[in-house]
Write a protein that holds these residues in place. Structure first.
Motif, PDB file in Angstrom:
ATOM      1  N   GLY A  57       0.812  -1.205   0.000  1.00 26.51           N
ATOM      2  CA  GLY A  57       0.000   0.000   0.000  1.00 26.51           C
ATOM      3  C   GLY A  57       0.849   1.260   0.000  1.00 26.51           C
ATOM      4  N   MET A  58       0.251   2.379   0.390  1.00 26.03           N
ATOM      5  CA  MET A  58       0.889   3.686   0.302  1.00 26.03           C
ATOM      6  C   MET A  58       1.454   4.144   1.632  1.00 26.03           C
ATOM      7  SD  MET A  58       0.637   4.654  -2.883  1.00 26.03           S
ATOM      8  CE  MET A  58       1.026   6.403  -2.733  1.00 26.03           C
ATOM      9  N   GLN A  59       2.573   4.851   1.551  1.00 23.36           N
ATOM     10  CA  GLN A  59       3.179   5.519   2.689  1.00 23.36           C
ATOM     11  C   GLN A  59       3.478   6.966   2.324  1.00 23.36           C
ATOM     12  OE1 GLN A  59       6.823   3.759   3.997  1.00 23.36           O
ATOM     13  NE2 GLN A  59       6.030   1.661   4.021  1.00 23.36           N
ATOM     14  N   PHE A  60       3.483   7.818   3.352  1.00 23.29           N
ATOM     15  CA  PHE A  60       4.053   9.158   3.238  1.00 23.29           C
ATOM     16  C   PHE A  60       5.392   9.136   3.964  1.00 23.29           C
ATOM     17  CE2 PHE A  60       4.900  13.150   5.510  1.00 23.29           C
ATOM     18  CZ  PHE A  60       5.098  13.989   4.423  1.00 23.29           C
ATOM     19  N   PHE A  61       6.408   9.801   3.413  1.00 28.37           N
ATOM     20  CA  PHE A  61       7.713   9.780   4.057  1.00 28.37           C
ATOM     21  C   PHE A  61       8.383  11.148   3.995  1.00 28.37           C
ATOM     22  CE2 PHE A  61       8.651   8.774  -0.384  1.00 28.37           C
ATOM     23  CZ  PHE A  61       9.747   9.586  -0.652  1.00 28.37           C
ATOM     24  N   ILE A  62       9.346  11.343   4.897  1.00 29.47           N
ATOM     25  CA  ILE A  62      10.236  12.496   4.854  1.00 29.47           C
ATOM     26  C   ILE A  62      11.671  12.000   4.923  1.00 29.47           C
ATOM     27  CG2 ILE A  62       8.581  14.130   5.854  1.00 29.47           C
ATOM     28  CD1 ILE A  62      10.069  13.869   8.512  1.00 29.47           C
ATOM     29  N   ASN A  63      12.563  12.729   4.274  1.00 31.12           N
ATOM     30  CA  ASN A  63      13.998  12.446   4.305  1.00 31.12           C
ATOM     31  C   ASN A  63      14.742  13.663   4.832  1.00 31.12           C
ATOM     32  OD1 ASN A  63      13.970   9.830   3.198  1.00 31.12           O
ATOM     33  ND2 ASN A  63      13.907  10.618   1.109  1.00 31.12           N
ATOM     34  N   LEU A  64      15.767  13.436   5.622  1.00 26.10           N
ATOM     35  CA  LEU A  64      16.584  14.536   6.140  1.00 26.10           C
ATOM     36  C   LEU A  64      17.985  14.032   6.430  1.00 26.10           C
ATOM     37  CD1 LEU A  64      16.999  17.407   7.358  1.00 26.10           C
ATOM     38  CD2 LEU A  64      16.215  16.472   9.538  1.00 26.10           C
ATOM     39  N   GLY A  65      18.998  14.801   5.960  1.00 29.92           N
ATOM     40  CA  GLY A  65      20.356  14.403   6.271  1.00 29.92           C
ATOM     41  C   GLY A  65      21.389  15.194   5.494  1.00 29.92           C
ATOM     42  N   PRO A  66      22.661  14.899   5.718  1.00 31.35           N
ATOM     43  CA  PRO A  66      23.741  15.593   5.011  1.00 31.35           C
ATOM     44  C   PRO A  66      23.903  15.066   3.596  1.00 31.35           C
ATOM     45  CG  PRO A  66      24.665  13.946   6.465  1.00 31.35           C
ATOM     46  CD  PRO A  66      23.183  13.936   6.716  1.00 31.35           C
ATOM     47  N   GLN A  67      24.450  15.910   2.746  1.00 32.14           N
ATOM     48  CA  GLN A  67      24.791  15.516   1.382  1.00 32.14           C
ATOM     49  C   GLN A  67      26.177  16.031   1.049  1.00 32.14           C
ATOM     50  OE1 GLN A  67      21.903  15.709  -1.998  1.00 32.14           O
ATOM     51  NE2 GLN A  67      23.323  17.197  -2.863  1.00 32.14           N
ATOM     52  N   PHE A  68      26.958  15.198   0.376  1.00 32.90           N
ATOM     53  CA  PHE A  68      28.305  15.555  -0.031  1.00 32.90           C
ATOM     54  C   PHE A  68      28.418  15.426  -1.544  1.00 32.90           C
ATOM     55  CE2 PHE A  68      28.271  13.587   4.146  1.00 32.90           C
ATOM     56  CZ  PHE A  68      28.865  14.572   4.917  1.00 32.90           C
ATOM     57  N   GLY A  69      29.220  16.293  -2.141  1.00 35.77           N
ATOM     58  CA  GLY A  69      29.364  16.263  -3.584  1.00 35.77           C
ATOM     59  C   GLY A  69      30.772  16.593  -4.022  1.00 35.77           C
ATOM     60  N   TYR A  70      31.103  16.112  -5.234  1.00 36.12           N
ATOM     61  CA  TYR A  70      32.410  16.425  -5.807  1.00 36.12           C
ATOM     62  C   TYR A  70      32.226  16.754  -7.280  1.00 36.12           C
ATOM     63  CZ  TYR A  70      37.382  16.297  -6.820  1.00 36.12           C
ATOM     64  OH  TYR A  70      38.655  16.650  -7.189  1.00 36.12           O
ATOM     65  N   LEU A  71      32.756  17.904  -7.686  1.00 34.04           N
ATOM     66  CA  LEU A  71      32.648  18.363  -9.065  1.00 34.04           C
ATOM     67  C   LEU A  71      33.582  17.562  -9.961  1.00 34.04           C
ATOM     68  CD1 LEU A  71      31.514  20.618 -11.014  1.00 34.04           C
ATOM     69  CD2 LEU A  71      33.639  21.849 -10.514  1.00 34.04           C
ATOM     70  N   ILE A  72      33.019  16.963 -11.023  1.00 35.36           N
ATOM     71  CA  ILE A  72      33.853  16.185 -11.945  1.00 35.36           C
ATOM     72  C   ILE A  72      34.111  16.922 -13.253  1.00 35.36           C
ATOM     73  CG2 ILE A  72      33.251  13.956 -10.963  1.00 35.36           C
ATOM     74  CD1 ILE A  72      31.177  13.621 -13.173  1.00 35.36           C
ATOM     75  N   SER A  73      33.241  17.879 -13.614  1.00 33.00           N
ATOM     76  CA  SER A  73      33.465  18.672 -14.820  1.00 33.00           C
ATOM     77  C   SER A  73      32.510  19.853 -14.828  1.00 33.00           C
ATOM     78  CB  SER A  73      33.270  17.827 -16.089  1.00 33.00           C
ATOM     79  OG  SER A  73      31.930  17.406 -16.216  1.00 33.00           O
ATOM     80  N   GLU A  74      32.795  20.832 -15.689  1.00 29.95           N
ATOM     81  CA  GLU A  74      31.910  21.973 -15.858  1.00 29.95           C
ATOM     82  C   GLU A  74      31.962  22.442 -17.302  1.00 29.95           C
ATOM     83  OE1 GLU A  74      33.223  25.739 -14.028  1.00 29.95           O
ATOM     84  OE2 GLU A  74      35.016  24.667 -13.355  1.00 29.95           O
ATOM     85  N   SER A  75      30.880  23.073 -17.751  1.00 25.60           N
ATOM     86  CA  SER A  75      30.812  23.573 -19.121  1.00 25.60           C
ATOM     87  C   SER A  75      29.953  24.832 -19.156  1.00 25.60           C
ATOM     88  CB  SER A  75      30.236  22.515 -20.065  1.00 25.60           C
ATOM     89  OG  SER A  75      28.922  22.166 -19.688  1.00 25.60           O
ATOM     90  N   THR A  76      30.229  25.680 -20.157  1.00 23.36           N
ATOM     91  CA  THR A  76      29.534  26.954 -20.304  1.00 23.36           C
ATOM     92  C   THR A  76      28.739  26.973 -21.601  1.00 23.36           C
ATOM     93  OG1 THR A  76      31.231  28.132 -19.038  1.00 23.36           O
ATOM     94  CG2 THR A  76      29.844  29.449 -20.491  1.00 23.36           C
TER      95      THR A  76
END
Length: 262
Positions: free
Chosen positions: A142-161
């Motif tokens: 069946g159905m649930q309602f949920f919430i998520n909370l926590g830290p996030q980490f990221g690393y840039l691998i490339s960029e473009s303009t």
């Protein structure tokens, strides 16, 4: 907004979220109904992002895709709350898209091309959120309602303009916002961290697994450019909104004899 946050304040915010993630959930283990369930799957969605520059840069939302691998460990059911920890490894296209307007709120025309000037920067990140997942509703069918909370980490691998003018010929005199330094600056700080919070719906069925739809907001606590007194920007943190779908299938399940109710 929030440019007054110093490093000590950011560390306190992140520490508080870690306490929620690794302190509050386990504290219920002695009185909640035990669960020992592991699920894995994939997710994908759309990201709308910008960068909070100080001095301000007028922007709309930069659009991009996100997708990756998701895992979830369900540890217990505490009264009506189903408690889990979610981890993800995502590839995400984020960045900023400038609104280049004049004092009359009209697009700025480039004298060389005769076109309205357009500029956007795409930042390709590997992002790793680790989230407390709290849900209410039907646990196994069946159905649930949920919430998520926590830290996030990221690393840039490339960029473009993506722009339709040469930097040397851009029309800076007509712009209502004169800040242009970011157009020619590569990202200086590739490591990113911040707080993610989201909510959504999950449909579960023992034969098909789990299908989740979620809206999530991320507020970055790090700056992509230097923020010392010698640097041009005092603040340049990432913010984004994610609309995503996730499919999970169970690898291990709690023995039925230990489950009081579904």
């Amino acid at each position: 907004m929030y440019h007054w946050l110093n490093m000590k304040t950011k560390q306190k915010i992140l520490s508080g979220v870690f306490l929620i993630l690794f302190g509050v959930l386990p504290s219920h283990a002695q009185i909640g109904e035990h669960r020992d369930e592991f699920s894995i799957g994939v997710s994908g969605g759309y990201v709308m992002s910008n960068v909070a520059f100080v001095p301000k840069v007028n922007q709309g939302y930069h659009g991009g895709i996100t997708g990756g691998i998701s895992v979830r460990y369900k540890s217990e059911k505490y009264f009506n709350t189903i408690c889990s920890v979610v981890g993800e490894i995502n590839y995400s296209q984020i960045g900023w898209k400038e609104s280049i307007l004049d004092t009359n709120n009209q697009p700025v025309i480039n004298a060389k091309t005769g076109l309205a000037e357009k500029y956007s920067r795409t930042l390709n990140y590997i992002q790793v959120p680790v989230l407390a997942h709290l849900a209410w509703g039907k646990e196994y069918k069946g159905m649930q309602f949920f919430i998520n909370l926590g830290p996030q980490f990221g690393y840039l691998i490339s960029e473009s303009t993506d722009m339709n003018f040469e930097l040397s010929s851009r029309n800076t005199t007509a712009r209502v916002n004169p800040v242009i330094a970011q157009d020619s600056m590569n990202v200086e700080n590739k490591f990113d961290y911040g707080i993610a919070v989201g909510g959504g719906l999950e449909y579960s069925h023992p034969k098909i697994g789990h299908i989740l739809l979620e809206a999530r907001y991320y507020y970055g606590l790090a700056n992509i450019y230097g923020s010392s007194k010698r640097d041009y920007f005092s603040k340049s943190n990432i913010g984004n909104i994610v609309i995503k779908a996730t499919y999970l299938f169970d690898i291990s399940k709690t023995k039925k004899s230990t489950i009081k109710s579904k």
